[in-house]
Design an enzyme around this catalytic site. Structure first.
Site, PDB file in Angstrom:
ATOM      1  N   SER A  81      -4.243  -0.009   3.568  1.00  0.00           N
ATOM      2  CA  SER A  81      -4.271   1.114   4.502  1.00  0.00           C
ATOM      3  C   SER A  81      -5.327   2.168   4.169  1.00  0.00           C
ATOM      4  O   SER A  81      -5.099   3.375   4.319  1.00  0.00           O
ATOM      5  CB  SER A  81      -2.878   1.752   4.616  1.00  0.00           C
TER       6      SER A  81
ATOM      7  N   GLY B 169      -8.647  -3.706   5.758  1.00  0.00           N
ATOM      8  CA  GLY B 169      -8.235  -4.619   6.819  1.00  0.00           C
ATOM      9  C   GLY B 169      -8.405  -3.965   8.176  1.00  0.00           C
ATOM     10  O   GLY B 169      -9.499  -3.943   8.754  1.00  0.00           O
ATOM     11  N   GLY B 170      -7.320  -3.378   8.679  1.00  0.00           N
ATOM     12  CA  GLY B 170      -7.292  -2.819  10.031  1.00  0.00           C
ATOM     13  C   GLY B 170      -8.483  -1.936  10.375  1.00  0.00           C
ATOM     14  O   GLY B 170      -9.071  -2.065  11.455  1.00  0.00           O
TER      15      GLY B 170
ATOM     16  N   GLY C 270      -1.563  -3.043   5.619  1.00  0.00           N
ATOM     17  CA  GLY C 270      -1.231  -3.063   7.046  1.00  0.00           C
ATOM     18  C   GLY C 270      -0.020  -2.227   7.404  1.00  0.00           C
ATOM     19  O   GLY C 270       0.520  -2.342   8.501  1.00  0.00           O
TER      20      GLY C 270
ATOM     21  N   ASN D 190     -12.040  -6.955   5.684  1.00  0.00           N
ATOM     22  CA  ASN D 190     -11.358  -8.234   5.905  1.00  0.00           C
ATOM     23  C   ASN D 190     -10.823  -8.247   7.334  1.00  0.00           C
ATOM     24  O   ASN D 190      -9.858  -7.553   7.651  1.00  0.00           O
ATOM     25  CB  ASN D 190     -10.202  -8.357   4.884  1.00  0.00           C
ATOM     26  N   TRP D 191     -11.462  -9.043   8.181  1.00  0.00           N
ATOM     27  CA  TRP D 191     -11.057  -9.057   9.597  1.00  0.00           C
ATOM     28  C   TRP D 191      -9.802  -9.883   9.846  1.00  0.00           C
ATOM     29  O   TRP D 191      -9.279  -9.889  10.959  1.00  0.00           O
ATOM     30  CB  TRP D 191     -12.201  -9.610  10.472  1.00  0.00           C
ATOM     31  N   LYS D 192      -9.361 -10.610   8.846  1.00  0.00           N
ATOM     32  CA  LYS D 192      -8.194 -11.498   8.998  1.00  0.00           C
ATOM     33  C   LYS D 192      -8.389 -12.406  10.232  1.00  0.00           C
ATOM     34  O   LYS D 192      -9.502 -12.781  10.534  1.00  0.00           O
ATOM     35  CB  LYS D 192      -6.901 -10.683   9.094  1.00  0.00           C
TER      36      LYS D 192
ATOM     37  N   GLU E 212      -1.642 -12.279   1.833  1.00  0.00           N
ATOM     38  CA  GLU E 212      -1.146 -13.097   2.957  1.00  0.00           C
ATOM     39  C   GLU E 212      -1.284 -14.586   2.639  1.00  0.00           C
ATOM     40  O   GLU E 212      -0.477 -15.405   3.068  1.00  0.00           O
ATOM     41  CB  GLU E 212      -1.900 -12.717   4.245  1.00  0.00           C
TER      42      GLU E 212
ATOM     43  N   GLU F 228      -4.443  -4.762  -4.467  1.00  0.00           N
ATOM     44  CA  GLU F 228      -3.861  -4.507  -3.141  1.00  0.00           C
ATOM     45  C   GLU F 228      -2.342  -4.554  -3.228  1.00  0.00           C
ATOM     46  O   GLU F 228      -1.748  -5.637  -3.167  1.00  0.00           O
ATOM     47  CB  GLU F 228      -4.330  -5.581  -2.153  1.00  0.00           C
TER      48      GLU F 228
ATOM     49  N   HIS G  46      -5.630 -13.480  -1.494  1.00  0.00           N
ATOM     50  CA  HIS G  46      -5.146 -12.360  -0.671  1.00  0.00           C
ATOM     51  C   HIS G  46      -3.620 -12.489  -0.531  1.00  0.00           C
ATOM     52  O   HIS G  46      -3.097 -13.597  -0.454  1.00  0.00           O
ATOM     53  CB  HIS G  46      -5.823 -12.396   0.703  1.00  0.00           C
TER      54      HIS G  46
HETATM   55  C1  PEP Z   1      -6.210  -6.213   3.696  1.00  0.00           C
HETATM   56  O1  PEP Z   1      -6.078  -6.971   4.634  1.00  0.00           O
HETATM   57  O2  PEP Z   1      -6.648  -6.646   2.628  1.00  0.00           O
HETATM   58  C2  PEP Z   1      -5.853  -4.816   3.870  1.00  0.00           C
HETATM   59  C3  PEP Z   1      -5.958  -4.008   2.857  1.00  0.00           C
HETATM   60  O3  PEP Z   1      -5.413  -4.428   5.117  1.00  0.00           O
HETATM   61  P1  PEP Z   1      -5.193  -2.909   5.639  1.00  0.00           P
HETATM   62  O4  PEP Z   1      -6.410  -2.125   5.272  1.00  0.00           O
HETATM   63  O5  PEP Z   1      -5.000  -3.046   7.090  1.00  0.00           O
HETATM   64  O6  PEP Z   1      -3.978  -2.379   4.918  1.00  0.00           O
END
Ligand code: PEP
Length: 250
Positions: free
Chosen positions: A212, A233-234, A173, A9-11, A97, A167, A95
């Site tokens: 993470s 994500g990251g 994040g 997920n590039w957000k 966010e 999640e 999600h």
């Molecule tokens: C996400 O955005 O769904 C996520 C899990 O981010 P990260 O891996 O950065 O925690």
């Protein structure tokens, strides 16, 4: 055995140049056979670029959200048919966010899930508790409530063509990954919940862990019985980091 899915997920990150070099790196580094599917979730403006690069490859792609309406006066939103125009296979729904920053309720999420499915997309339904909820001992009731909103609207059979991503909000994040034991416990709760409704669907359902995930913790997470991959994500923004997660799959 369920095939592991590693989804990035590039957000709201990236640029045209970054998208192209990231995809080149992923294509180059994912040629060997593994028990793993890959997918990326770029910001909407890059879908055309992603389609051009990935069409014909093993890597799938999807949207980060979808509006429940087919069309009309919904400034800033995107319809399922538009995602299909760019050959999206998946779409993220609910999600954390979207829930916390843009106020999507369980009911909104359930509508988005239903619209995605109806259009022929595979929704990835994100669920998870906040730190306060975990510390309050209500993780299962929160996750159960988020799932129930969708199950009540779309029914258990809809999960023949859907994925669940657990999640924990406190792990997204933050660099604080849930331990494999903590994640497995919630994944088992989710699978048991589905099993009570339909054992076959529960057995086939892919339940991803997100929060993470990185190249160092992915193997331990993916080794757990009910963890069928990761929503990342990251670490999905750099080809080598994302590939390290993919390569953690045995
Ligand atoms: C996400 O955005 O769904 C996520 C899990 O981010 P990260 O891996 O950065 O925690």
């Amino acid at each position: 055995m369920r095939k592991i899915l590693v989804a990035g997920n590039w957000k709201m990150n990236g640029s045209k140049a970054m998208v192209n070099s990231l995809l080149d790196g992923l294509l180059e580094g994912s040629r060997d056979e593994r028990n793993v599917d890959m997918a990326v979730f770029p910001p909407f403006p890059y879908l055309a670029e992603v389609q051009k690069k990935l069409e014909g490859s093993e890597i799938a792609w999807g949207g980060q959200t979808v509006n429940p309406q087919e069309k009309g006066a919904h400034t800033g939103e995107v319809a399922a048919s538009m995602l299909l125009d760019f050959a999206c296979r998946y779409v993220l729904v609910g999600h954390s966010e979207r829930r916390s920053i843009y106020g999507e309720s369980d009911e909104d999420v359930a509508k988005r899930f239903a619209a995605a499915l109806e259009a022929g997309l595979e929704p990835v339904l994100c669920v998870g508790e906040t730190l306060e909820e975990r510390e309050g001992g209500i993780t299962e009731s929160v996750v159960g409530r988020q799932l129930d909103a969708v199950l009540e609207r779309s029914g258990v059979k809809s999960f023949e063509n859907a994925i669940v991503a657990y999640e924990p909000v406190w792990a997204i994040g933050t660099g604080k990954t849930a331990s494999p034991e903590q994640a497995q416990a919630v994944h088992a709760f989710i699978r048991d919940k589905f099993a009570a409704l339909d054992a076959i669907i529960a057995g086939q359902l892919r339940i991803l862990y997100g929060g993470s995930v990185n190249g160092s913790n992915a193997a331990d997470l993916f080794a757990r019985e009910d963890i069928d991959g990761g929503l990342v994500g990251g670490a999905s923004l750099k080809a080598e980091d994302f590939l390290a997660i993919r390569n953690a799959v045995d």
